[in-house]
Design a protein around this motif. Structure first.
Motif, short mmCIF file in Angstrom:
data_model
loop_
_atom_site.label_atom_id
_atom_site.label_comp_id
_atom_site.label_asym_id
_atom_site.label_seq_id
_atom_site.Cartn_x
_atom_site.Cartn_y
_atom_site.Cartn_z
N MET A 183 0.82 -1.21 0.00
CA MET A 183 0.00 0.00 0.00
C MET A 183 0.86 1.26 0.00
O MET A 183 0.49 2.27 -0.60
CB MET A 183 -0.94 -0.01 1.21
N SER A 184 2.00 1.20 0.65
CA SER A 184 2.92 2.33 0.63
C SER A 184 3.41 2.60 -0.79
O SER A 184 3.46 3.76 -1.25
CB SER A 184 4.11 2.06 1.56
N GLU A 185 3.73 1.54 -1.52
CA GLU A 185 4.20 1.70 -2.90
C GLU A 185 3.10 2.20 -3.81
O GLU A 185 3.35 3.02 -4.72
CB GLU A 185 4.77 0.38 -3.40
N ALA A 186 1.86 1.73 -3.58
CA ALA A 186 0.75 2.20 -4.40
C ALA A 186 0.51 3.69 -4.15
O ALA A 186 0.27 4.47 -5.09
CB ALA A 186 -0.51 1.40 -4.08
N THR A 187 0.57 4.10 -2.89
CA THR A 187 0.40 5.52 -2.54
C THR A 187 1.51 6.35 -3.17
O THR A 187 1.26 7.43 -3.72
CB THR A 187 0.41 5.70 -1.01
N SER A 188 2.73 5.85 -3.11
CA SER A 188 3.87 6.55 -3.68
C SER A 188 3.73 6.72 -5.19
O SER A 188 4.09 7.75 -5.76
CB SER A 188 5.17 5.81 -3.36
N THR A 189 3.19 5.70 -5.84
CA THR A 189 2.97 5.77 -7.29
C THR A 189 2.02 6.92 -7.64
O THR A 189 2.26 7.68 -8.58
CB THR A 189 2.38 4.45 -7.80
N LEU A 190 0.97 7.08 -6.85
CA LEU A 190 0.04 8.18 -7.09
C LEU A 190 0.69 9.53 -6.83
O LEU A 190 0.54 10.48 -7.61
CB LEU A 190 -1.20 8.01 -6.20
N LEU A 191 1.44 9.64 -5.74
CA LEU A 191 2.10 10.89 -5.41
C LEU A 191 3.14 11.25 -6.48
O LEU A 191 3.25 12.41 -6.90
CB LEU A 191 2.77 10.80 -4.04
N ASP A 192 3.87 10.25 -6.95
CA ASP A 192 4.90 10.48 -7.97
C ASP A 192 4.30 10.90 -9.30
O ASP A 192 4.97 11.54 -10.13
CB ASP A 192 5.76 9.23 -8.16
N SER A 193 3.04 10.52 -9.55
CA SER A 193 2.39 10.87 -10.81
C SER A 193 1.77 12.26 -10.78
O SER A 193 1.17 12.70 -11.77
CB SER A 193 1.31 9.83 -11.15
N GLY A 194 1.90 12.94 -9.64
CA GLY A 194 1.40 14.30 -9.53
C GLY A 194 0.15 14.46 -8.70
O GLY A 194 -0.32 15.60 -8.50
N CYS A 195 -0.39 13.37 -8.20
CA CYS A 195 -1.58 13.47 -7.35
C CYS A 195 -1.18 14.07 -6.00
O CYS A 195 -0.13 13.74 -5.45
CB CYS A 195 -2.20 12.09 -7.14
N LYS A 196 -2.03 14.94 -5.48
CA LYS A 196 -1.69 15.65 -4.25
C LYS A 196 -2.61 15.30 -3.08
O LYS A 196 -2.19 15.36 -1.92
CB LYS A 196 -1.72 17.16 -4.49
N ARG A 197 -3.84 14.94 -3.37
CA ARG A 197 -4.80 14.61 -2.31
C ARG A 197 -5.45 13.27 -2.63
O ARG A 197 -6.31 13.18 -3.52
CB ARG A 197 -5.84 15.72 -2.15
N ILE A 198 -5.00 12.25 -1.91
CA ILE A 198 -5.42 10.87 -2.19
C ILE A 198 -6.47 10.45 -1.17
O ILE A 198 -6.18 10.36 0.03
CB ILE A 198 -4.22 9.91 -2.15
N LEU A 199 -7.66 10.18 -1.64
CA LEU A 199 -8.74 9.69 -0.79
C LEU A 199 -8.54 8.20 -0.58
O LEU A 199 -8.41 7.44 -1.54
CB LEU A 199 -10.09 9.97 -1.45
N TYR A 200 -8.53 7.78 0.69
CA TYR A 200 -8.33 6.35 0.99
C TYR A 200 -9.63 5.74 1.50
O TYR A 200 -10.18 6.16 2.53
CB TYR A 200 -7.22 6.17 2.03
N LEU A 201 -10.14 4.73 0.79
CA LEU A 201 -11.36 4.03 1.16
C LEU A 201 -11.01 2.65 1.70
O LEU A 201 -10.27 1.90 1.07
CB LEU A 201 -12.27 3.87 -0.07
N HIS A 202 -11.59 2.31 2.87
CA HIS A 202 -11.27 1.01 3.46
C HIS A 202 -12.46 0.51 4.26
O HIS A 202 -13.35 1.29 4.64
CB HIS A 202 -10.03 1.11 4.35
N HIS A 203 -12.50 -0.82 4.51
CA HIS A 203 -13.62 -1.35 5.29
C HIS A 203 -13.22 -2.46 6.25
O HIS A 203 -13.99 -3.38 6.52
CB HIS A 203 -14.78 -1.80 4.39
N SER A 204 -12.01 -2.35 6.80
CA SER A 204 -11.59 -3.36 7.77
C SER A 204 -10.60 -2.77 8.76
O SER A 204 -9.68 -2.03 8.36
CB SER A 204 -10.96 -4.56 7.07
#
Length: 337
Positions: free
Chosen positions: A170-191
């Motif tokens: 999940m850290s790597e997935a988040t980093s991929t989004l940040l590296d692509s220019g995304c600045k505000r990442i909404l995280y959805l979870h259910h556990s």
């Protein structure tokens, strides 16, 4: 009082695996150890499972599978993998769908014990409770048969854990989004179980490593019974209406990402130009969406294959690793830049 293999191992001062090797006439036991274990067996009158197919083998050739919810796509796929692989190895499977309540899980374990299964697979970290005393039912089961936990961690003799490093993935997935220019990442979870906590830690870790704060308004929890794609869509529309800005959605399960894509269509947002989306599990849902969903492959098939290998190794009297961790991999499709 009836003796079991756990009692024999304690009295002989050897591991359960060593007792199993002696019972199965394995050549991987020294003669001195074999005599010591046999002396305890003969002195206590221990008789292996009377229902077994031959006293020398001490086996019903049956594995118990405990699943909290067989309708869950992730767990359903795991069931399919495990049943197929055990069957190919000559083992039948008994399934107990326990639900998520502790009392029901305890009853499921007791049911499989009464069926004299050779081993148990507990599917998901839902089976592990925060309070140590609430895990005594697992410890008790492990005194009789090997127990393997799928995607959870629990330290106990005769319990083996096979899991994905959800935090790193999940850290790597988040980093991929940040590296692509995304600045505000909404995280959805259910556990909030072990796996769920690790995923959330990975999301936080990627932000922390970049010196970025985590806006709690971007953490959106859905209970298991309120996570339909339409509920997710409507929740995200409401967040937008409330002024919560986000340019990416990261989810702990693929089904939540499908809801995010429903939101994007309803809100008139282009994916991935206006909104990037990443799911988790790399399930069969991913190629069904439009555009096709980028997702984390948590190596479920490899995990299940290793569970079968570990279980058969333990039953054969071989020493097997108590904990095996697989590394997840991001499978990029059309919902990320």
């Amino acid at each position: 009082m009836a003796m079991n293999i756990y009692d024999i191992s304690r009295r002989a001062g050897v591991s359960i695996a060593t007792v199993s090797r002696v019972l199965n006439n394995s050549p991987h036991v020294s003669e001195a150890t074999r005599k010591k274990v046999m002396a305890v067996i003969e002195g206590t009158g221990y008789v292996p499972n009377a229902f077994a197919r031959g006293l020398g083998l001490n086996t019903m050739k049956t594995i118990g599978l405990l699943c909290p919810d067989a309708s869950d796509p992730y767990l359903g796929q795991a069931l399919a993998y495990l049943e197929r692989e055990f069957r190919q190895k000559g083992y039948d499977c008994l399934l107990s769908c326990t639900g998520r309540e502790l009392s029901a899980r305890q009853q499921g374990v007791e049911l499989l014990k009464s069926r004299h299964v050779d081993g148990m697979v507990l599917m998901g970290s839902t089976f592990i409770e925060d309070a140590s005393i609430d895990n005594d039912y697992i410890r008790a089961a492990a005194r009789h048969v090997p127990v393997i936990l799928l995607n959870g961690a629990f330290s106990c003799e005769n319990v083996y854990c096979v899991l994905c490093d959800d935090q790193q993935a999940m850290s790597e997935a988040t980093s991929t989004l940040l590296d692509s220019g995304c600045k505000r990442i909404l995280y959805l979870h259910h556990s909030h179980n072990y796996s769920g906590r690790k995923k959330l830690s990975g999301y936080r870790e990627a932000h922390h490593d970049r010196g970025l704060p985590v806006d709690d308004r971007l953490l959106c929890y859905f209970s298991q019974d309120k996570s339909s794609v339409h509920q997710v869509r409507d929740t995200l529309l409401q967040l937008e209406k409330d002024g919560v800005q986000f340019d990416a959605v990261l989810t702990s399960e693929d089904i939540l990402s499908v809801g995010a894509l429903k939101y994007a269509r309803a809100a008139g947002k282009r994916v991935p130009q206006d909104l990037c989306v990443i799911g988790y599990n790399n399930s069969s849902l991913c190629p069904c969406t439009e555009p096709e969903l980028t997702s984390v492959d948590n190596k479920l098939q490899a995990i299940c294959d290793h569970i079968v290998t570990t279980m058969l190794g333990v039953l054969d009297g071989r020493e097997m690793p108590q904990k095996t961790v697989f590394t997840g991999e991001l499978v990029k499709r059309e919902t990320t830049r």
